[in-house]
Design a protein around this motif. Structure first.
Motif, short mmCIF file in Angstrom:
data_model
loop_
_atom_site.label_atom_id
_atom_site.label_comp_id
_atom_site.label_asym_id
_atom_site.label_seq_id
_atom_site.Cartn_x
_atom_site.Cartn_y
_atom_site.Cartn_z
N VAL A 31 0.85 -1.19 0.00
CA VAL A 31 0.00 0.00 0.00
C VAL A 31 0.89 1.24 0.00
O VAL A 31 1.70 1.45 0.90
N TYR A 34 -3.35 5.58 1.65
CA TYR A 34 -4.80 5.51 1.79
C TYR A 34 -5.38 6.90 1.60
O TYR A 34 -4.95 7.87 2.22
N GLU A 36 -9.16 9.09 1.67
CA GLU A 36 -10.30 9.00 2.57
C GLU A 36 -11.32 7.96 2.07
O GLU A 36 -12.10 7.42 2.84
N THR A 38 -10.47 5.78 -1.17
CA THR A 38 -9.81 4.73 -1.94
C THR A 38 -8.38 4.54 -1.44
O THR A 38 -7.90 5.29 -0.59
N LEU A 39 -7.70 3.52 -1.99
CA LEU A 39 -6.32 3.30 -1.60
C LEU A 39 -5.46 3.12 -2.84
O LEU A 39 -5.95 2.78 -3.92
N LYS A 53 -4.54 3.12 -8.19
CA LYS A 53 -5.55 3.55 -7.23
C LYS A 53 -6.86 2.84 -7.54
O LYS A 53 -7.46 3.03 -8.60
N SER A 189 -18.98 3.19 0.75
CA SER A 189 -18.31 2.51 1.86
C SER A 189 -18.96 2.83 3.21
O SER A 189 -18.54 2.28 4.23
N GLN A 268 -14.90 7.64 9.28
CA GLN A 268 -14.13 6.40 9.45
C GLN A 268 -14.72 5.51 10.54
O GLN A 268 -14.72 4.28 10.42
N LEU A 290 -9.89 -0.63 4.57
CA LEU A 290 -9.87 0.63 5.31
C LEU A 290 -8.46 0.96 5.78
O LEU A 290 -7.66 0.06 6.06
N PRO A 291 -8.16 2.25 5.90
CA PRO A 291 -6.85 2.65 6.40
C PRO A 291 -6.71 2.34 7.89
O PRO A 291 -7.73 2.23 8.60
#
Length: 296
Positions: A31, A34, A36, A38-39, A53, A189, A268, A290-291
């Motif tokens: 990774v 991250y 907010e 997508t990653l 991404k 999400s 989050q 998730l981050p």
């Protein structure tokens, strides 16, 4: 400048993502960052490394096609406005269900040249020179129908030229001031019971700032708190004052960041609660990575 998208390798990467979602273990993925929503994943290929991404899964091919057109127009308008964007290609893979998996793909650039990193490692002279160049770019492109998420981690400095990285959320508004982005998709999400409520109550506060130079600068300076670069804010507030219709203050930047951090912390928390419900109650994989907890 274009490049060949590594399609076969991206299929393999998506298979790894699906495994990570199914097992709730993303340790096999590299990774890069991250967002907010997508990653960004690093993909090593024989042709070199790529930054990929992953976008929210599109429920229909029509909605993907609409996003594809919007992104192409956004890239064109940024280019005409004087923003040099890292070459970006959109790769997609249709699923048997009719849904579409998609990635925004860029060739990986040297991470040590990220401006958020350089602001940590270079001195005050470089920082103020960078900020002057940043103001020139932002002031030249931002307007009521074209926005920019211009925080320091979205820029890279190569040979003295600023290159913009994060284009996956095309910020354009129509004549009525409505977002042309498929905002509903980018809120998938969130727990489904809360999506519409959060979208309707927060969309304006999330996006408004990106459509004026003052708002872009305010968001840029606020995010320096997250990067632990508060020491730069007083000089940057002073340097930006002649460019803005109403100068910012250090206190305004701090208050903005506190409010913004609270909003994203709430989002989050809602996403983590939804992940728990999926895994523990429904006994199903949660469809997002998730981050980790972000210190804000």
């Amino acid at each position: 400048m274009t490049f060949t998208v590594p399609g076969r390798e991206l299929e393999d990467l998506e298979a790894q993502v699906q495994t990570a979602l199914r097992t709730a273990d993303g340790s096999a993925l590299t990774v890069l960052g991250y967002g907010e929503v997508t990653l960004v994943l690093r993909l090593e290929t024989a042709a070199g490394p790529f930054a990929c991404k992953r976008l929210p899964v599109f429920p229909t091919r029509e909605r993907f096609a609409r996003y594809e057109r919007t992104l192409a127009e956004y890239l064109e308008r940024l280019d005409k406005g004087g923003v040099r964007v890292a070459p970006t290609e959109l790769w997609s893979m249709p699923l048997p269900s009719g849904r579409v998996v998609a990635y925004c793909v860029q060739e990986a650039l040297p991470p040590e040249r990220l401006c958020s990193t350089l602001l940590q490692t270079e001195g005050q002279v470089w920082a103020r020179d960078f900020f002057a160049r940043f103001l020139d770019v932002a002031d030249g492109v931002v307007g009521p129908s074209l926005g920019l998420d211009a925080q320091a981690s979205n820029w890279i400095d190569l040979d003295g030229e600023l290159i913009y990285l994060d284009v996956t959320t095309p910020m354009m508004r129509d004549a009525r001031g409505h977002e042309r982005l498929d905002v509903k998709l980018f809120f998938t999400s969130l727990p489904w019971l809360l999506r519409d409520a959060v979208r309707l109550s927060m969309t304006k506060s999330i996006f408004d700032k990106f459509y004026s130079t003052r708002g872009v600068v305010l968001d840029f300076l606020g995010n320096l708190h997250k990067e632990r670069l508060e020491k730069l804010i007083p000089d940057f507030v002073e340097d930006s004052a002649p460019r803005l219709p109403e100068p910012l203050t250090v206190d305004e930047v701090a208050a903005y960041y506190r409010d913004d951090a609270r909003m994203w912390e709430l989002i989050q928390r809602l996403r983590k609660a939804d992940r728990f419900w999926h895994r523990s109650v429904r006994r199903r994989p949660y469809p997002f990575l998730l981050p980790p907890h972000v210190e804000r």
